[in-house]
Scaffold this motif. Structure first.
Motif, short mmCIF file in Angstrom:
data_model
loop_
_atom_site.label_atom_id
_atom_site.label_comp_id
_atom_site.label_asym_id
_atom_site.label_seq_id
_atom_site.Cartn_x
_atom_site.Cartn_y
_atom_site.Cartn_z
N MET A 1 30.83 27.49 94.56
CA MET A 1 31.17 27.07 95.92
C MET A 1 32.48 26.29 95.92
N VAL A 2 33.31 26.58 96.90
CA VAL A 2 34.53 25.79 97.11
C VAL A 2 34.49 25.25 98.54
N GLU A 3 35.41 24.37 98.83
CA GLU A 3 35.41 23.79 100.17
C GLU A 3 35.84 24.82 101.21
N LYS A 4 35.14 24.84 102.32
CA LYS A 4 35.50 25.73 103.42
C LYS A 4 36.80 25.29 104.03
N LYS A 5 37.64 26.25 104.42
CA LYS A 5 38.84 25.90 105.18
C LYS A 5 38.48 26.01 106.67
N GLU A 6 38.67 24.93 107.38
CA GLU A 6 38.35 24.95 108.81
C GLU A 6 39.63 25.18 109.61
N TYR A 7 39.67 26.24 110.37
CA TYR A 7 40.79 26.50 111.28
C TYR A 7 40.19 26.70 112.66
N LYS A 8 40.98 26.43 113.69
CA LYS A 8 40.47 26.59 115.06
C LYS A 8 40.39 28.06 115.45
N GLU A 9 41.32 28.87 114.89
CA GLU A 9 41.38 30.27 115.28
C GLU A 9 41.32 31.16 114.05
N TRP A 10 40.58 32.28 114.15
CA TRP A 10 40.55 33.26 113.07
C TRP A 10 41.01 34.61 113.57
N PRO A 11 41.79 35.37 112.77
CA PRO A 11 42.38 34.92 111.50
C PRO A 11 43.40 33.80 111.73
N PRO A 12 43.45 32.80 110.85
CA PRO A 12 44.34 31.64 111.05
C PRO A 12 45.80 31.98 110.82
N PHE A 13 46.07 33.02 110.05
CA PHE A 13 47.44 33.48 109.80
C PHE A 13 47.35 34.95 109.39
N ALA A 14 48.48 35.61 109.20
CA ALA A 14 48.49 37.05 108.93
C ALA A 14 49.26 37.32 107.64
N PRO A 15 48.56 37.26 106.49
CA PRO A 15 49.27 37.47 105.23
C PRO A 15 49.77 38.89 105.07
N GLY A 16 50.93 39.06 104.43
CA GLY A 16 51.52 40.38 104.23
C GLY A 16 52.99 40.34 104.61
N THR A 17 53.76 41.28 104.05
CA THR A 17 55.20 41.31 104.28
C THR A 17 55.60 42.64 104.87
N HIS A 18 56.14 42.62 106.07
CA HIS A 18 56.52 43.85 106.78
C HIS A 18 57.73 44.50 106.11
N LEU A 19 57.64 45.80 105.85
CA LEU A 19 58.79 46.57 105.36
C LEU A 19 59.27 47.49 106.48
N HIS A 20 60.57 47.60 106.64
CA HIS A 20 61.12 48.55 107.60
C HIS A 20 61.47 49.84 106.87
N ASP A 21 61.53 50.92 107.63
CA ASP A 21 61.88 52.22 107.05
C ASP A 21 63.23 52.12 106.32
#
Lengths: 179, 387
Positions: free
Chosen positions: A1-21
């Motif tokens: 068990m690890v500590e829960k991350k509490e955020y007000k909104e889910w998903p709290p952020f959007a991980p990933g890196t956008h690539l353009h054509d």
């Protein structure tokens, strides 16, 4: 068990890196490339072999399921619903009804085309309701085509036929029942 | 059968093309779900991976390629797949891992990387057609949906503008979603109706975009749920069903396989009057007409009634029956299996009151998510409930 991350909104952020054509085209990112070369040869099985041989001879075949009392097109070796064998081959007419259609401005690779392809599903006369296959339509404009329209197959000439669904060139309007 | 609770959800950015590999995307979504649940890899008993056709990633049997990213190294692991139905089928498979009692904690990860198929994933779609009767006609996959949409519109006499309202609603709903690819606060019905005709009646803005992305969901058994949360969200029911592949032998105006899957799910969930018992839904919306078709298949309204409810505003986020409050596939994006993020994670976030700007008003207790796939023949349905 690890500590829960509490955020007000889910998903709290959007991980990933956008690539353009352009990142790929201008080689701004590292990538690797692969073009598969694979070939297949499908044997058709007894039911489809007979069906396509029929098309070569200018005949649309259906097959009778005695238990369901259905005439099936495309024909199959067994009935998928009652799960019994299908038995009697039935010669059908080369006329039918447009069940649905599309007017396509894109080809198989989504390339844009000027002259639209008319494509749809035809239920074949003499088969059970809703029994038929996909094919092209011709000798009609995109403004004329309608669901419920009566149509008739236009065949390739005998020496051009090779035992393929394309032995029928397209379906054309069947006017007033006259040929 | 054990009761199964949802204790964590996560998802990545959805974009046409992402820099991260499928394995890395799986890791990012899983990490977020672990932070939500407050667990680490050692706490997970088993892992289910959902990913759609191998041809998109270009890696045959890609479940093996993805497993390290899904926290599955050294654990019981399986990949499940049924085309577009995968985004809801993977969480159904995760559910039975826990409901059967073989796992206390099960992680479900869904990944799709359609951008790898270059220049456009449409090329890979060519390989799903029947090789004998369909491929010689050089079909484009959009034709299938155009033919189904036309049949649906014609049987019920539905106007295109009433279908376009779905695209407008979902792209506007997606404005509140941080992962969204095609959110647009200003889009209008006219924009949809004036967009390029691809295969009539399908126009460019009727379709969701291909995307890269991943989503993750964590389940635990009711036996251990007290360790993770005081206010659990439970899986109320699951259902799935597939019709014959002979799609030219079916009347496409109504998806009876969706109704079969829904009835299976509702029976388990004790839902006797879907319209009354279900507070909101996330039906699969890769095309705008599909949301309507699926609302009818899910028995949320009568046949042909969904466009009317949409026109009357009933399906808006603040309406009587919110539909696709996430922004759906039309607004958030369509990395096929990873749409578990909108279709199942969103149910959990809404029921737990964690959906932020997308939160539907009132006190939602029961939400239904649904996906659809293969050759217009397969549906998967899940119901989540609070308390």
């Amino acid at each position: 068990m690890v500590e829960k991350k509490e955020y007000k909104e889910w998903p709290p952020f959007a991980p990933g890196t956008h690539l353009h054509d352009s990142d790929i085209k201008e080689k701004k990112v590292n990538y690797t490339w692969w073009e598969p070369e694979v070939q297949y040869s499908w044997s058709l099985g007894p039911a489809m072999s007979k069906f396509l041989q029929g098309l070569k001879n200018g005949i649309i075949y259906g097959i009778h399921c005695k238990r369901c009392k259905r005439v099936l097109v495309p024909p199959r070796s067994f009935c998928e619903y009652c799960y019994g064998p299908t038995e009697e081959w039935v010669e059908l007419k080369d006329t039918g009804t447009i069940e649905t259609f599309s007017i396509s401005y894109i080809d198989a690779d989504a390339r844009r085309i000027e002259e639209p392809i008319l494509i749809g599903v035809i239920s074949i006369d003499g088969a059970s309701p809703q029994h038929g296959f996909m094919h092209y339509f011709g000798e009609m404009s995109k403004d004329e085509i309608k669901i419920g329209m009566k149509v008739k197959a236009v065949w390739k000439s005998e020496n051009e036929r090779e035992g393929s669904i394309t032995d029928i060139k397209y379906f054309k309007p069947l006017k007033g029942g006259a040929e | 059968m054990k009761e199964v609770a949802v204790i964590g959800g996560g998802m990545t950015l959805f974009r046409r093309r992402l820099k991260e590999t499928g394995k890395e995307l799986s890791y990012l979504a899983t990490k977020m779900a672990m932070e939500d649940a407050g667990i680490q890899k050692d706490d997970i008993d088993m892992v289910v991976m959902g990913s759609a056709p191998d041809a998109f990633d270009g890696i045959h049997m890609k479940g093996e390629n993805l497993l390290d990213g899904a926290a599955a190294a050294g654990k019981p692991y399986v990949r499940v797949f049924n085309g577009g139905g995968t985004g809801v089928f993977a969480p159904i498979a995760g559910w039975w891992h826990v409901a059967s009692g073989v796992a206390d904690v099960c992680l479900v990860v869904c990944e799709e990387k359609m951008g790898s198929c270059y220049p456009h994933p449409q090329t890979a779609f060519r390989h799903i057609w029947d090789p004998i009767l369909d491929r010689p006609l050089n079909p484009n996959l959009v034709w299938l949906f155009a033919m189904e949409m036309n049949r649906y519109m014609t049987v019920h006499n539905i106007k295109k503008e009433d279908i376009a309202r779905v695209a407008v609603k979902n792209k506007r709903n997606a404005v509140g979603h941080p992962c969204a690819q095609l959110a647009d606060p200003n889009i209008t019905v006219e924009d949809v109706l004036n967009s390029e005709v691809l295969a009539w009646p399908v126009q460019r803005l009727d379709i969701s975009p291909p995307s890269d992305g991943a989503a993750a969901l964590i389940y635990c058994s009711k036996d251990v749920v007290h360790k993770f949360t005081d206010d659990p969200i439970y899986v109320a029911g699951v259902g799935w069903n597939i019709d014959s592949t002979m799609w030219t032998n079916r009347d496409l105006y109504f998806p009876r396989y969706v109704a079969n899957a829904a009835k299976m799910c509702y029976k388990m969930a004790g839902i006797t009057n879907p319209r009354k018992d279900i507070d909101f839904a996330e039906p699969y919306d890769p095309f705008d007409y599909k949301e309507l078709h699926h609302m009818e298949g899910l028995l949320l309204c009568d046949k042909g009634e969904a466009p009317i409810l949409t026109r009357e505003g009933v399906t808006q986020r603040d309406g009587d029956l919110p539909i696709c409050p996430s922004g759906g596939l039309l607004g958030v994006g369509n990395p096929i299996a990873a749409t578990m993020g909108q279709k199942v994670c969103e149910l959990y976030w809404q029921l737990a009151g964690k959906a932020g700007k997308r939160q539907i008003p009132g006190d939602p207790r029961m939400g239904v998510g649904q996906a659809w796939g293969d050759i217009m023949q397969m549906s998967t349905v899940i119901a989540l409930r609070r308390g």
